[in-house]
Structure formats: structure tokens, C-alpha cells
Design a protein around this motif. Sequence first.
Motif, PDB file in Angstrom:
ATOM      1  N   ASN A   1      -2.885   4.790   3.914  1.00 16.35           N
ATOM      2  CA  ASN A   1      -1.510   4.938   4.406  1.00 16.35           C
ATOM      3  C   ASN A   1      -0.912   3.601   4.831  1.00 16.35           C
ATOM      4  OD1 ASN A   1      -1.595   7.686   4.008  1.00 16.35           O
ATOM      5  ND2 ASN A   1      -2.022   8.190   6.146  1.00 16.35           N
ATOM      6  N   ALA A   2      -1.727   2.762   5.453  1.00 13.04           N
ATOM      7  CA  ALA A   2      -1.240   1.472   5.945  1.00 13.04           C
ATOM      8  C   ALA A   2      -0.989   0.474   4.820  1.00 13.04           C
ATOM      9  CB  ALA A   2      -2.242   0.879   6.934  1.00 13.04           C
ATOM     10  N   MET A   3      -1.477   0.769   3.631  1.00  8.33           N
ATOM     11  CA  MET A   3      -1.379  -0.194   2.532  1.00  8.33           C
ATOM     12  C   MET A   3       0.063  -0.543   2.174  1.00  8.33           C
ATOM     13  SD  MET A   3      -4.232  -1.398   1.286  1.00  8.33           S
ATOM     14  CE  MET A   3      -4.023  -1.691  -0.470  1.00  8.33           C
ATOM     15  N   ALA A   4       1.012   0.378   2.414  1.00  7.85           N
ATOM     16  CA  ALA A   4       2.406   0.078   2.083  1.00  7.85           C
ATOM     17  C   ALA A   4       2.887  -1.146   2.855  1.00  7.85           C
ATOM     18  CB  ALA A   4       3.297   1.285   2.385  1.00  7.85           C
ATOM     19  N   GLY A   5       2.581  -1.208   4.147  1.00  7.14           N
ATOM     20  CA  GLY A   5       2.982  -2.357   4.944  1.00  7.14           C
ATOM     21  C   GLY A   5       2.230  -3.616   4.582  1.00  7.14           C
ATOM     22  N   VAL A   6       0.943  -3.463   4.253  1.00 10.24           N
ATOM     23  CA  VAL A   6       0.149  -4.621   3.840  1.00 10.24           C
ATOM     24  C   VAL A   6       0.688  -5.190   2.530  1.00 10.24           C
ATOM     25  CG1 VAL A   6      -2.162  -5.431   3.204  1.00 10.24           C
ATOM     26  CG2 VAL A   6      -1.893  -3.728   5.019  1.00 10.24           C
ATOM     27  N   LEU A   7       1.028  -4.311   1.595  1.00 12.28           N
ATOM     28  CA  LEU A   7       1.589  -4.748   0.320  1.00 12.28           C
ATOM     29  C   LEU A   7       2.909  -5.476   0.528  1.00 12.28           C
ATOM     30  CD1 LEU A   7       1.620  -4.827  -2.770  1.00 12.28           C
ATOM     31  CD2 LEU A   7       2.635  -2.537  -2.748  1.00 12.28           C
ATOM     32  N   ASN A   8       3.724  -4.971   1.451  1.00 19.70           N
ATOM     33  CA  ASN A   8       4.990  -5.644   1.741  1.00 19.70           C
ATOM     34  C   ASN A   8       4.743  -7.054   2.269  1.00 19.70           C
ATOM     35  OD1 ASN A   8       7.654  -4.614   1.283  1.00 19.70           O
ATOM     36  ND2 ASN A   8       8.093  -5.004   3.433  1.00 19.70           N
TER      37      ASN A   8
END
Length: 512
Positions: free
Chosen positions: A74-81
Motif C-alpha cells: 500500500n505504501a509503494m504509491a508514495g515511495v514511487l512518487n
Amino acid sequence: MEWFVEDLQRRGVEWVSTLCGHGLDPFFHAARQAGLTLVDLRNEQSAAYVADAWGRLRRTPGVCAVSSGVAVANAMAGVLNAHMDGSPMLLLSGSADITTLGRGAFQDLDQVDLVRPVTKHSRLIDHPSRILHLLDEAWTAATAGPPGPVHLMFPMDVQKAAVTRYELVHAHRTQGQPGPAPDVAPIARALAASKRPLLIAGSGVYYSGQGKALLGFAGEFQIPVQTPIWDRGIADRDHASFAGVVGAASGGPKLLAESDCVVLAGAISDYRLGYLEGIAGVHRQDSGWDKIASAYRLAGGAPHTEWMGQVRRQQGEFAAALESRAASQMRGDRLHSRQVVQVLEETLSEDAVLIIDGGSVGQWAHQLLSQRRYPGHWLTCGRSGVVGYGLAGAMAARLAYPDRAVVLLSGDGAFTFNVAELECAARQRLSFVAIVADDQSWGITQSGHIRQFGQPISTQLGPIRFDLLAESLGATGVKVESVDALRTELGSAIRSGAVTVLHVPIAGGNPS
């Protein structure tokens, strides 16, 4: 665990964004005992967006802590950003005991390899004596140029282990020698010989701190500067040489194609620049902007007065076309994005923090507000083009700037991604004003479908009373249906110090 938290605080970390989970219980307890604030969210995606947004606003790592397994996904979206924008960020994830990993433990997942492709550094903390050594490695990777996100996976038994200060392994650093000074003479000569130069200032000069020097040089010699849309801005105030964003879906003055010398400064060649296909005279100069003026004079360079005047005329023509397009899209008594943006322009002070989240209204905001400035304290989706980060971004902005006005401009679709975070913001007194421009559609996609297919496909949305939804989540909600009311309510909401949602039904329409 206490040593780890203490070291975070020594590095200036005052808060950690998180969604609770048993995978990090020892960390949470140590943080509470040490007075390290835990900013809690309802979705790990939002928690990661908060850390990413802090890194983009303050140029120091935001820290996000999530449990394990799906929580990390779930946290990957922010990490990708953060990865795509180059912002410093630390993701801390928990896990089962190190002795049970790979044996079917609860939420057993190789989180290190999952996160590695979109981070500069991803490691397992494999022994309690190495917690500070591995934190220092990760922190150094996150902040060294170019910055970016890093990840540490913290197994439960390592978190719980007792270790004395004397057993801790510390990083052993050697004093590095400074690299050679950048050679600015070739760029100075190319610019001096050109008739229509253009500087493309990307996120790299923002993070390196070179933006002020670049703008100073550009202003002295009347060379236009543009920033790729969604990159970090460097023009905090109106600047005589800043000529807006490049790469907006809604177009803009065609300066890139008309220039005979293009210099990329902390920018990359991607879709926003048309991959620079067919563009002649492309150069790169990421640093040394504080030295280039003298080299430019030695090369016989002079101010590009005529070219700068042409650029301003093209900007004026484009702005007039935008106004005409907005007027043609007015529908009855409904407000239009142009009017919403105009009220923002009239109301916001120079140091106000503006967060832009959403496609259609975002395009209007970029085209109308960034013709002369594009501040580093404004926040956009970044190169990823993500929508739905805005509420978390507004919370991060309040953490970063406790005494400034913080305003989120969002489309209705983007706003509903993580709308429950309103409750978290209100409860934790992370105040901001959210303007929801509601056209009941995924506007920018809908207009594209109509152009291609003659009809929208899965882009229409139903009605939501965003003012009442906000009230149900502990915020203040106001429905606004006129320019005068918007101007009044926005000013009042900024002064109130409360989390406030202004629901503004609008007529749809894009700048293109």
C-alpha cells in the motif's frame, strides 16, 4: 529500539507518518516514550504521501513507518512518487522474526526486494548491533545527490532485542575530497552565441539549491526559464525571466521548438519535453550557475532583450486564448475553474502553500498561476502524474509550515481517493483549506475520450455533497456557488485555523 529512535531525533526527525500495525509495535512504543510524534493516517498510501511531500517541501527525508506485507504494498504509491520526483524519504517496514522469514510467517514477504526497484537503498536490519550503522547508510543514500527514497525492513526480534550502547556498530566515514569545479565555459559560449536561448530548470536545481543562482543569471541576461510541469519550482516570486511550465497537456507557448540553444538544468528529457526529438542545440548544465555569469561575459554574451520580449508576447497571446476558452465553457450559474483559480490568485499571499491535485482543474491552475512564478513551496503531483495525494500533501504542508496558509485545490475525483484522511487531519489539528472543484467527472480523461471516441467511457461520477461529507468526518464544510461567496469563504477558512472543505460545483472544461 530506543537507540534507533534517538538517532532519528538526532537527525532532526520530529514526527513519523504511519498506520498502526503489530509489525512495528516496539518502534511505536519507543517513539511514544521518546516524544517522537506519530502522525496517524487511515491508509498506508497516505502515510507514504505525507513523508514524500515533506521531502519535496523541505528537502530533508520524511519518515514513514508501516507494518508488513500488504501494508508495504500500500505504501509503494508514495515511495514511487518520491522515486520519480527524486525526493528524500525513509520507509520503515516491520516484519515477523528474522528466524521465521521465508517459512510462511504472518505476512511473510520479501519486502526488501519488493521495494528495491524504486528506492536508492533497501536493506534488512539483520542484527540489533547494526541498527545505527544501517540507518546511517540509508539516510546518507536518501540525502546524497540526487536524493531519493530508501527503505529499511525491521524484523520483530531485532526490534525487541536489548543492546547496550557499547555494542552498537557505528558508521565509519572517510572525509571525501571535493570534486572538480564544473566547467561552465562551453555552456556560456553556447548561450552567448545563440539568438533564442532557453533554460529548462528541473527538480535537480531545486534539490541542489542552484535555483537562485540560475534565476539570477537568467534575469541579468534576459534568458527565459521554464520548468517541466510538476517538477519542483524555483521561482518563489514573480521573476522577469520565468516563462511558465512546459509539457502541460493543455499546451503553452511553443518556446522549446523555437529555441536555438536549450540548456537542461536539473531536468530530464522525457514525455513533457517531447523527448527533445527534433530539438537542435541541446546542452546540460546541472551545477555551476553561480559561476556562469562571468564566463558568459568573457564569451561576449549580451542580454537577449528582443527574444525575451517575443516570449512575453507569446505568453500574453496564450493567456488571452485561455480566457476565451474559459468564457466559451461557462454553463449557466455554475462557476468555472478559471474563476476558482482567479480567486486563489487574488487571495493567497506569496508565502502561502498551494497543493494542486487533479487533472482538469490542475491544468487550469498551472497555466494561469505559473506564468511568472512557480514556487518551491507549492506542491504538485510530481513527474508520476499521480492523483489522490492531495489531502496527505496538505497535512505534510501544515507540518512543514505551521504558520502559513495551506490551501489544497482538488478535483472531485482526486479528492475521494483518500477522503477519510479528513478525520485524521481534523483530529490531529493539521489544518488546511480544501477547495473541491466538482464537475462530477474525471474531467481531463473525459474530454480526451470525447475527442477520440465521441463519448465518455467510465469517466462520469455521481453527485457527492462534499460539504456534508466533511462535516461527518469532523471538518468544517461549506457549499459555495458564486465568486463572491468563494472569495469570502476562502478568506474566512484560512483565518479560522480549522480543516475546512469548500465544495464548489463547477462547469467542466479543460484549457486544451
